[in-house]
Design a protein around this motif. Sequence first.
Motif, PDB file in Angstrom:
ATOM      1  N   ALA A  81       0.730   9.080   3.500  1.00 25.12           N
ATOM      2  CA  ALA A  81       0.815   7.623   3.392  1.00 25.12           C
ATOM      3  C   ALA A  81      -0.230   7.092   2.420  1.00 25.12           C
ATOM      4  N   ASN A 118       0.901  -1.190   5.318  1.00 20.92           N
ATOM      5  CA  ASN A 118       1.783  -1.145   6.491  1.00 20.92           C
ATOM      6  C   ASN A 118       3.106  -0.453   6.169  1.00 20.92           C
ATOM      7  N   ASP A 119       3.654  -0.723   4.957  1.00 23.73           N
ATOM      8  CA  ASP A 119       4.911  -0.087   4.563  1.00 23.73           C
ATOM      9  C   ASP A 119       4.781   1.429   4.510  1.00 23.73           C
ATOM     10  N   GLU A 121       0.054  14.512  12.486  1.00 23.84           N
ATOM     11  CA  GLU A 121      -0.212  13.069  12.334  1.00 23.84           C
ATOM     12  C   GLU A 121      -1.155  12.809  11.167  1.00 23.84           C
ATOM     13  N   THR A 123       3.573   4.243  12.587  1.00 16.70           N
ATOM     14  CA  THR A 123       3.177   2.857  12.846  1.00 16.70           C
ATOM     15  C   THR A 123       2.437   2.721  14.186  1.00 16.70           C
ATOM     16  N   ASN A 124       2.881   3.509  15.168  1.00 17.26           N
ATOM     17  CA  ASN A 124       2.249   3.428  16.496  1.00 17.26           C
ATOM     18  C   ASN A 124       0.801   3.918  16.479  1.00 17.26           C
ATOM     19  N   LYS A 153      -5.375   2.872   9.549  1.00 16.99           N
ATOM     20  CA  LYS A 153      -5.201   1.788   8.583  1.00 16.99           C
ATOM     21  C   LYS A 153      -6.314   1.788   7.527  1.00 16.99           C
ATOM     22  N   ILE A 196       2.600   3.284   6.035  1.00 18.63           N
ATOM     23  CA  ILE A 196       2.417   3.832   7.384  1.00 18.63           C
ATOM     24  C   ILE A 196       3.773   3.910   8.090  1.00 18.63           C
ATOM     25  N   GLU A 197       4.564   2.888   7.859  1.00 19.16           N
ATOM     26  CA  GLU A 197       5.882   2.874   8.490  1.00 19.16           C
ATOM     27  C   GLU A 197       6.771   3.967   7.908  1.00 19.16           C
ATOM     28  N   THR A 228      -1.386   3.154  13.985  1.00 15.68           N
ATOM     29  CA  THR A 228      -2.100   2.373  12.972  1.00 15.68           C
ATOM     30  C   THR A 228      -3.584   2.183  13.281  1.00 15.68           C
ATOM     31  N   ARG A 244       0.583  -5.477   2.505  1.00 14.40           N
ATOM     32  CA  ARG A 244       1.897  -5.020   2.937  1.00 14.40           C
ATOM     33  C   ARG A 244       2.128  -3.548   2.579  1.00 14.40           C
TER      34      ARG A 244
END
Lengths: 328, 243, 312
Positions: free
Chosen positions: B144, B114-115, B137, B123-124, B92, B117-118, B126, B111
């Motif tokens: 990202a 997070n978006d 990864e 997301t797992n 993050k 990363i998703e 983060t 946001r």
Amino acid sequence: MKPTNYLFTIFLVFLTIINILVSLSIGPVHISITDIVRNIYLYFFGKDPNWTVSTILFYIRLPRIILAVIIGTILGVSGLVTQTIFKNPLGDPYLTGVSSGAAVGAAIGFLTSPFLVPVLAFIFAMIAVSISFIISRSNGEVNTEMLILAGVSVSFLFSAVASYIIYLKITNLRGVIFWLLGGLYGATWTEDYWLFIALIVILPVIVYFRKELDIILIGDDQAKSLGVNTGRIKTVTLLVSSLITSLAVSAVGIIGFIGLVSPHIGRKIVGESHRFLIFVAPLIGANILLASDTIARSTPQGEIPVGIITSFVGAPVLIYLLYRRRKL
Amino acid sequence: MIEIRDLTVRYGKKIAVENLSLKVKDGERVILMGPNGSGKTTLLRALLGLVKFEGRIFLNGREVGALSRTEIAREISYVPQIFSTPYAFTVKDFVSMGLYSHSREWWHEDRRVNDAIEMVGITNLTLKEINTLSGGELQKAIIARALVQDASYILMDEPTAHLDIRSVQEVLDIISNLKNKGIIMVSHDLNALNKIGGTVILMKNGKLIFRGTKEDSDLKRWISETFETNIREIDDFLYFPLT
Amino acid sequence: MNSKVIVSIVVVIVIAASLSFAYSDLHKQKPGPSTITVVDDLGRKVTIPLPVKRVVSMDPSNTQMMYAIGAGNLLVADTSYDWWPENATKLPHVAMDNGTASVEQVVNMTPDLVLATTIQPMQIIDQLQNLSIPVLVFEPQNISNIYSDMLTLGNVTGHYSTAVAEVNHMKTVIKGVQQKIENYSRVSLLYMLWPDPIYTAGPTSFINSVISAAGGENIADNLTGAYPVISLEQIVVDNPQAIIVDNGTGISNITYFTTGNQSQVWKNISAIKGDRLLVFNVTESEWMNEPGPLTIFAVQMVAQFLYPQAFE
């Protein structure tokens, strides 16, 4: 981000306050807690305090405690900046030639007048730092790999000059020997006052750049591609941290290990990001130096140089951290 | 639009890029191929303003030399070759660095972070530290970060190098799904060429020698000549066979 | 080929043999009754061939003791910082004030005896001793140690009776001082060797023995070692009645205490309040720091400072 990092930063602030209070009650002269409380009360509420006790508390111990906190803060934060900018875990704030430059200034100072020592130490520290920076400039920005080598070379050069002066004039220069060992003896409110002013002017500059320091760690090209003006930020943070380190050295001589070990301890607890580390490393530095100095001045045989204590405490901590890291 | 006019980059006496001119339109996808040492990475570095160059480069009409780092970063983002780092930033923290050119605040709860990363599907991870990630990864995290940077162009330097088969597929999927982004991608991976499509540019000895699309009938011949090999023989190894 | 080998072996043997002869010759003490064995201040047993005609001194204390016992004319070289008596300054200098000494220059003087002190590195002493030049190391820890060292020197140089006379003279002078002050109550004293940090003369220092001979009560008595740092806190508590500042500290008068950084602390210390401060000049500092015949002046000077009434 872990919420524990907020808690830990606040905890460190409280630890510093407790450390100050404990240190106030410890010293070569035993003063009981009730005496301390009574005299603090008498001192601030206009009654006539016990002269001996209040002099020791307010003119000897407290200024020295505050000095330890300020110097520890300076060494902690400039150690962190040095390690980050050089991306070198062995970086310490003296890397750019501060300490040996200051030693030359101190030696010359003791030959002329001991009262010139801090001024000359500061001036020569800044001369050494400037030479290192000038040597390592390329394309208008500081090349950090060059700066390490330049710093080491300049340090050797100035050390040689200092050693030669000391060797020639050893009998007139016993002061240099004490000075080189470093120590917070002779702390006064005036000294605290000026160093505090310098700290609150300079520290915000470094804190302001904490985001950039994070990004610079990832690598210069990436930092630039993300929009960071790496050249300017490296030059500004390093110059500013060399400046306060020079002030610290000119006030208390060369005290080792605080600048090296504080950022490492901080990183172990709050992680890599400077978001918290920029506050945590100096707070840890302040606490280590304060505790070390309290030990140094309280031994029954008379004071021992604080550098001996910081290394004695700091080295095992560092070894422990490295050992933990290896096991992970 | 990116416009390069008569670009020359020298490293001492060696000429890395020579008299190169090129235009890349908004939203255009460019695959940059060429043998090692042909000047591909240097071209990217010149676009980012990381090397000194002769000639002129315009980003949306403004000259690179006159732009600040932040201004360049708003126009083009950069996905470097995979790197290893000892520094324990969380994913993050790392992704949020992409927002630097827009704001110096701490944006962890933004946001956009997070978006992004998703979107790359990690997301797992983060709160995992980047020095513990696998190559695939980490590459996704870097992409990202570039997405968060939200520039008109993404420059990528061999984004699939050193990745395992599945990671290559996933990373190429992510890239091919990007909308409204100009992409300039250095790659030796013929899968990338097939998957991403668009313009193909071949470079050799610092010079641009071919510009076309993957549909061009003489592309294979040009690739064979550039790399001095016969690529028809490796068709069978491609996940996305050449059409 | 064979003969070449034999020749080389012979050459090697001859060289080795001659070298070992030279070596053993160098190490052979001249035998016979004309040697004397004495113990120096490090507890070393040193055998010295007699008579001693040429002496090199590597410390002003040694030089002064030699002159005081009437053996000054035996000195052939001394140090660059000798200052008393005047003749001592005219001799060739082989030792520097930072403790270094040129072994070559010392050997060149062909001395029968070298007088060193603990400031010289032990390697220099060993080197001279290996060259069969006897070295005595003198480092008097207190006043009676000066007497014993002078008597040893007298014994070795053949000036024993003058040495005894000098020792008796010193004893008389010091006794005279002590008789004058014995009816006054003891004055507590802070002796400052350096102001920042405050280095003082600890219980095992020579200075401390001068202070106590002069009737002073050294407030650093309960610290350990020769030159400990004393904390300002301790000084506040002990509140010394008098302060002596050594030469070369940068302090020249009482303004350091009344207007300096720490004046808040100092101006309430008895010694400063009562203006009982003595700052040594160079000569006074030498008297105080160099154990030898001049130590009697140091005792007189300190006693006079602490008990001015006794000397009216």
